[in-house]
Design an enzyme around this catalytic site. Structure first.
Site, PDB file in Angstrom:
ATOM      1  N   HIS A 366     -59.358  32.746  19.560  1.00 35.53           N
ATOM      2  CA  HIS A 366     -58.847  31.376  19.575  1.00 35.53           C
ATOM      3  C   HIS A 366     -57.598  31.234  18.697  1.00 35.53           C
ATOM      4  O   HIS A 366     -56.807  30.307  18.907  1.00 35.53           O
ATOM      5  CB  HIS A 366     -59.947  30.405  19.125  1.00 35.53           C
ATOM      6  CG  HIS A 366     -60.201  30.406  17.653  1.00 35.53           C
ATOM      7  ND1 HIS A 366     -61.066  31.290  17.048  1.00 35.53           N
ATOM      8  CD2 HIS A 366     -59.707  29.642  16.654  1.00 35.53           C
ATOM      9  CE1 HIS A 366     -61.110  31.060  15.752  1.00 35.53           C
ATOM     10  NE2 HIS A 366     -60.293  30.066  15.480  1.00 35.53           N
ATOM     11  N   ASP A 396     -65.593  36.367  20.100  1.00 32.90           N
ATOM     12  CA  ASP A 396     -64.265  35.827  19.788  1.00 32.90           C
ATOM     13  C   ASP A 396     -63.455  36.814  18.940  1.00 32.90           C
ATOM     14  O   ASP A 396     -62.669  36.417  18.079  1.00 32.90           O
ATOM     15  CB  ASP A 396     -64.389  34.481  19.061  1.00 32.90           C
ATOM     16  CG  ASP A 396     -63.068  33.713  19.052  1.00 32.90           C
ATOM     17  OD1 ASP A 396     -62.245  33.958  19.948  1.00 32.90           O
ATOM     18  OD2 ASP A 396     -62.858  32.903  18.142  1.00 32.90           O
ATOM     19  N   SER A 465     -59.290  30.450   9.815  1.00 30.07           N
ATOM     20  CA  SER A 465     -59.823  31.418  10.773  1.00 30.07           C
ATOM     21  C   SER A 465     -58.988  32.693  10.735  1.00 30.07           C
ATOM     22  O   SER A 465     -57.760  32.646  10.741  1.00 30.07           O
ATOM     23  CB  SER A 465     -59.805  30.833  12.184  1.00 30.07           C
ATOM     24  OG  SER A 465     -60.695  29.750  12.281  1.00 30.07           O
TER      25      SER A 465
END
Length: 760
Positions: A366, A396, A465
């Protein structure tokens, strides 16, 4: 040249000044040298009258009335009468040192047109004579007097020098200001004569301005009048800079005017080409550029990916979590910053070391979808220059690398080793976060595994992140990817990289058991049975892998190997029984047949030697039947195979007792008798050792008085490896006929013969 560039030492200056003043004080000053007749020689106007002096040969062409002398007074011209008066002064005669001076003083040769300074060096005899005279005539009183005169005259000399300097500077400033003022007045007079009307108008405006703003007008007038002084100071400070600036300005102007025709021509050509394109496009439909089209497609794909995700990534702070943070910088060149096309922050990436020395970049998917540039300590690169090596959509996770030569040097990365998921433990790891331009470290605690990832207690914010979790050796263990959904878990979640051969782990197979890994040490362990759990597809460059992840199991197989293992049965690649699967490599020592202390103690016990020919023949081994692949089975065979798998799975779940070992069949009496005869023959033919006592008496040997020793029969040692009774007599009892278990020397059986005890 280096000595001239050093800073001047103040002590050296004061010492030099003191020596110069002492030198001038000890020797007669200019204009005070007298010959024996009392006439000044430095004046150059009298003749030498006897005596030995260094000035006897000096030329003295001078006018009788006026002569220029090097005097310290305000005037440099004196008459002969003033010189005679000075010579008759009692202060000029201080002893024989001054009357008979051997030093050479300046002689000014005066002429109507010019004055020349002639200096004659003294000879060695004159210097020696003056030095001896100084030692002879000077006493302590004279030295004290001269020192006191020096101390009293030094301030006057300093003030006189300062006054002369100030007067010279004042004269210079006066000359400059007067010249500038005269030039300004001449300009005003010229303007008044040339244009009297305008001059009167300017004067009226000046008077009005002076009446309205007297201070500003007066300061402006003062600045105009003192412009030469400001200009002199400016030139002294920035003279070289002004000259270089003027040269650069001149060169730029010259190049501009010389290239002006060519620049004008190029501008005109560009205008013509642009206008022609506009005219030709007026009749055609409007086209979009390839860059804008790619950008729109990228945005639309990113939106579709976000909408298609079942569990969208969330970035939020965990309520109630307060973790202490310390000010510390992360390892340099490991954490990279990801930005979009406008330079805004998106997330982070980590530089890691892969197998075979390859460098990769780990980041969440992402973060990758919105990233356009990857920024490192040295520079940045576009995301389009990188290709994917490893991708797991469920986790992910993504690993990328670039085919560009030297891309690591361009970014300035310093990769760290990567730890796979099978080595992650439930403990605290170091997590670096950036706050207000500074980095802080905190203890991120991995508390439990979940869905192939980890539940981590840490304090993060949106935009963190991609930050890596480091262990004590600063190896990358996991990567932070956000938080769990609020209805699932309240902690953050982090993903780890799965062990892919030749990419993230070694290609050689690793067999692990309970001695190496356990649930208390690692969050996931390699699975012996991968039939249960979640299936995950790993895409790498050129091949794909399927991974089964359960609550505490991770198994990794390629698609081809997975089909082969499923066709064989429920026993997988990491099964304990490797004898049933010859294709699997043998264990390196960690298995059921590993050597233990109990087995080693059993192997050390000696066993009686037996002949292999007397052992019963081994039972014929059943041939292995090759398992038919499931794709080659008929429907009936598939049903039978499914039934066999269910039974094997149920049997594996239910605890089963190990089968009892069947006792070997006892040998017959004829076999025992034959064995005993062979053993007796072998014992009788054996010669005794030299080092032990023999049963015979030495007749002609070196020890004639030695007697034979009677040996004591030993009890046989029972064998611990079998339950068969040992061979101890000729009564026909059973004996062990199995193969030898060790290569130690075996005790031979001697029936009917006594044996002496062995010495340790």
């Amino acid at each position: 040249m280096a000595s001239f560039l050093k800073p001047v030492n103040s002590q050296g200056l004061w010492l030099s000044l003191l020596l110069a003043i002492t030198y001038l004080f000890l020797l007669p000053s200019a204009g005070q040298s007298l010959d024996p007749s009392g006439i000044g020689l430095a004046a150059g106007c009298s003749q030498s009258q006897g005596g030995i002096s260094s000035f006897a040969a000096l030329p003295r062409p001078c006018n009788d009335s006026v002569c220029t002398l090097p005097d310290l007074g305000w005037s440099c011209q004196r008459t002969a009468q003033d010189t005679a008066n000075q010579q008759q002064s009692p202060f000029n005669h201080t002893g024989h040192f001054l009357t008979t001076s051997g030093w050479t003083w300046p002689n000014w040769t005066c002429s109507p047109s010019q004055c020349q300074l002639l200096i004659h060096l003294p000879t060695w005899q004159i210097v020696k004579q003056d030095f001896l005279l100084l030692l002879k005539e000077w006493d302590l009183l004279t030295m004290c007097q001269r020192c006191s005169d020096l101390l009293t005259k030094t301030p006057g000399f300093i003030l006189r020098f300062a006054g002369e300097t100030l007067i010279l500077v004042a004269n210079l400033i006066e000359f400059v200001l007067v010249s500038w003022s005269l030039w300004l007045c001449s300009v005003l007079v010229y303007v008044a004569q040339a244009v009297p009307g305008k001059f009167l108008l300017y004067m009226a405006a000046f008077c009005t301005t002076f009446w309205a703003w007297p201070r500003e007008t007066a300061s402006s007038l003062i600045r105009i009048v003192t412009t030469p002084l400001t200009l002199i100071g400016f030139l002294n400070k920035t003279g070289i800079g002004l000259i270089s600036h003027c040269l650069a300005l001149t060169w730029n102007m010259f190049m501009t005017w010389s290239l002006l025709p060519w620049v004008t021509l190029m501008k005109m050509m560009k205008i013509l080409i642009t206008s022609s394109r506009v005219l030709t496009r007026s009749g055609r439909p409007k086209r979009t550029s390839s860059k804008s089209l790619k950008h729109k497609l990228k945005i639309s794909r990113a939106i579709q990916k976000k909408q298609g995700k079942k569990t969208p990534v969330e970035e939020r702070t965990i309520p109630g979590v307060q973790i202490k943070k310390l000010r510390e910088d992360p390892p340099k060149g490991v954490i990279l910053r990801c930005t979009d096309q406008f330079g805004d922050h998106v997330g982070y990436a980590s530089a890691v070391k892969l197998e075979k020395g390859q460098t990769g970049i780990v980041l969440p998917i992402h973060v990758w979808t919105d990233t356009v540039y990857i920024n490192g300590p040295n520079g940045k690169l576009k995301m389009a220059d990188f290709t994917a090596l490893y991708e797991v959509t469920n986790h992910d996770s993504l690993i990328m690398t670039s085919a560009m030569a030297g891309w690591g040097s361009i970014l300035g990365v310093r990769p760290r080793p990567l730890t796979t998921i099978d080595a992650v433990k439930l403990k605290n790891y170091s997590l670096f976060t950036e706050r207000d331009g500074k980095w802080y470290v905190q203890a991120a605690k991995c508390i439990a595994p979940a869905e192939g990832m980890f539940r981590v207690v840490s304090d993060t914010r949106p935009g963190d992140s991609g930050l890596p979790l480091f262990d004590m050796k600063m190896n990358v263990v996991a990567v932070h990817r956000g938080t769990w959904p609020s209805e699932r878990f309240p902690e953050n979640r982090a993903f780890a990289i799965l062990p892919v051969p030749d990419l993230t782990s070694s290609s050689s197979p690793k067999f692990t058991g309970c001695e190496t890994y356990s649930e208390a040490e690692t969050a996931y362990e390699m699975a012996d049975n991968f039939s249960d759990g979640e299936e995950i597809l790993i895409r790498t460059k050129g091949q794909s892998y399927r991974t089964f992840i359960g609550s505490n199991k991770v198994a990794l197989l390629s698609i081809r190997k997975l089909e082969e293992e499923l066709s064989r049965g429920p026993i997988g690649l990491w099964a304990d029984d490797t004898e049933d699967d010859e294709s699997a490599p043998r264990r390196s020592g960690n298995g059921l047949f590993r050597s233990t202390p109990e087995k080693q103690s059993q192997a050390k016990t000696p066993s009686p030697k037996v002949e292999e020919s007397a052992a019963p023949p081994p039972a014929p081994r059943a041939e292995k039947v090759r398992h038919v692949r499931r794709s080659e089975m008929t429907p009936e065979q598939k049903r039978a195979d499914n039934l066999r798998r269910r039974k094997a799975k149920a049997a594996k779940k239910t605890p089963s007792t190990p089968p009892k070992k069947s006792k070997d069949k006892a040998p017959t009496l004829s076999q025992v008798a034959e064995l005993v005869e062979k053993a007796v023959r072998a014992a009788l033919t054996v010669q005794p050792r030299r080092s032990r006592a023999s049963s015979k008496i030495s007749i002609g040997g070196r020890n004639p008085g030695r007697k034979p020793q009677v040996s004591i029969q030993l009890d046989p040692v029972p064998s611990q490896s079998t339950s068969v009774p040992p061979k101890d007599s000729q009564a026909g009892e059973s004996a062990w006929l199995g193969p030898r278990r060790s290569y130690r020397p075996v005790q031979k059986s001697t029936v009917g013969q006594k044996q002496e005890p062995r010495r340790n």
